[in-house]
Design a protein around this motif. Structure first.
Motif, short mmCIF file in Angstrom:
data_model
loop_
_atom_site.label_atom_id
_atom_site.label_comp_id
_atom_site.label_asym_id
_atom_site.label_seq_id
_atom_site.Cartn_x
_atom_site.Cartn_y
_atom_site.Cartn_z
N ILE A 1 0.93 -1.17 0.05
CA ILE A 1 0.04 -0.10 0.05
C ILE A 1 1.01 1.35 -0.14
O ILE A 1 0.71 2.34 -0.69
N ILE A 2 1.96 1.26 0.94
CA ILE A 2 2.86 2.25 0.87
C ILE A 2 3.66 2.60 -0.53
O ILE A 2 3.58 3.70 -0.95
N GLN A 3 3.87 1.22 -0.96
CA GLN A 3 4.54 1.40 -2.29
C GLN A 3 3.71 2.11 -3.24
O GLN A 3 4.10 2.81 -4.24
N GLU A 4 2.48 1.57 -3.44
CA GLU A 4 1.56 2.17 -4.34
C GLU A 4 1.26 3.55 -4.16
O GLU A 4 1.31 4.45 -5.32
N ARG A 5 1.12 4.04 -2.77
CA ARG A 5 1.04 5.50 -2.61
C ARG A 5 2.18 6.28 -3.17
O ARG A 5 2.05 7.40 -3.67
N CYS A 6 3.43 5.59 -2.91
CA CYS A 6 4.58 6.55 -3.27
C CYS A 6 4.52 6.55 -4.79
O CYS A 6 4.88 7.72 -5.30
N GLU A 7 4.29 5.52 -5.26
CA GLU A 7 4.27 5.55 -6.93
C GLU A 7 3.24 6.46 -7.58
O GLU A 7 3.37 7.11 -8.50
N HIS A 8 2.04 6.47 -6.79
CA HIS A 8 0.85 7.54 -7.16
C HIS A 8 1.38 8.74 -6.98
O HIS A 8 1.18 9.60 -8.10
N GLN A 9 2.18 8.97 -5.87
CA GLN A 9 2.88 10.41 -5.84
C GLN A 9 3.72 10.93 -6.66
O GLN A 9 3.68 11.94 -7.25
N ILE A 10 4.49 9.79 -7.03
CA ILE A 10 5.65 9.98 -7.90
C ILE A 10 5.05 10.27 -9.37
O ILE A 10 5.47 11.17 -9.94
N ARG A 11 4.24 9.52 -9.62
CA ARG A 11 3.61 9.70 -10.85
C ARG A 11 2.99 11.04 -10.99
O ARG A 11 2.71 11.80 -12.07
N ARG A 12 2.04 11.42 -10.10
CA ARG A 12 1.41 12.81 -10.20
C ARG A 12 2.32 13.75 -9.96
O ARG A 12 2.17 14.79 -10.61
N ARG A 13 3.43 13.69 -9.24
CA ARG A 13 4.49 14.88 -9.41
C ARG A 13 5.31 14.97 -10.60
O ARG A 13 5.45 16.01 -11.16
N LEU A 14 5.46 13.66 -11.31
CA LEU A 14 6.01 13.84 -12.80
C LEU A 14 4.98 14.50 -13.58
O LEU A 14 5.51 15.09 -14.42
N GLU A 15 3.75 13.89 -13.41
CA GLU A 15 2.62 14.62 -14.21
C GLU A 15 2.61 16.31 -14.12
O GLU A 15 2.52 17.00 -15.06
N ASP A 16 2.70 16.61 -12.78
CA ASP A 16 2.55 18.10 -12.38
C ASP A 16 3.72 18.85 -13.03
O ASP A 16 3.79 19.79 -13.68
N LYS A 17 5.04 18.12 -12.79
CA LYS A 17 6.27 18.53 -13.58
C LYS A 17 6.10 18.68 -15.06
O LYS A 17 6.52 19.55 -15.63
N ILE A 18 5.57 17.60 -15.61
CA ILE A 18 5.38 17.61 -17.19
C ILE A 18 4.27 18.87 -17.55
O ILE A 18 4.68 19.67 -18.35
N ASP A 19 3.41 19.02 -16.78
CA ASP A 19 2.53 19.89 -17.00
C ASP A 19 3.07 21.38 -16.75
O ASP A 19 2.88 22.43 -17.49
N ASP A 20 3.76 21.53 -15.64
CA ASP A 20 4.58 22.47 -15.30
C ASP A 20 5.57 22.96 -16.49
O ASP A 20 5.66 24.14 -17.02
N GLU A 21 6.25 21.91 -16.89
CA GLU A 21 7.36 22.40 -18.16
C GLU A 21 6.46 22.20 -19.44
O GLU A 21 6.99 23.42 -20.12
#
Length: 127
Positions: A19-39
């Protein structure tokens, strides 16, 4: 019994880790998407700013040219008005000269007539 409980705790810890790993992956994915959106947003903003700057420079250039053309138009208009006034003055002078020429022609015609009469008188006297 302790073994079973330890096994269950271990299984529970594995589930929590998943569950923690999935949450971390989800947060990482969301941050990457945010970073991509920001870029993407940053690139869009840069290109839009560049295009706006270009348009602003072009608009300023056109405004400068318009101002120069307006000034040249005013100068040309003033020149046309001056030439029109000069033309009217020359027409007036030409009309006066023409009238003077007609008066001189009438005078010459009268003098010529008088001269012709005197020539006839002289011919009759001498004849």
């Amino acid at each position: 019994d302790d073994l079973e409980r330890t096994r269950l705790e271990l299984k529970d810890m594995q589930r929590q880790n998943i569950i923690i790993q999935e949450r971390c992956e989800h947060q990482i994915r969301r941050r990457l998407e945010d970073k991509i959106d920001d870029e993407t947003a940053r690139r869009w903003l840069e290109s839009t700013t560049t295009a706006l700057d270009r348009s602003l420079r072009k608009a300023q250039h056109l405004a400068d040219q318009n101002s120069k053309l307006g000034s040249k138009f005013q100068d040309l208009h003033a020149t046309i008005e001056q030439l029109t006034e000069d033309l009217k003055q020359h027409e007036s002078e030409l009309a006066k000269s023409r009238n003077d020429a007609f008066k001189h022609l009438e005078e010459v015609t009268m003098v010529k007539g008088e001269l012709a009469e005197k020539t006839v008188d002289v011919e009759q006297l001498s004849g």
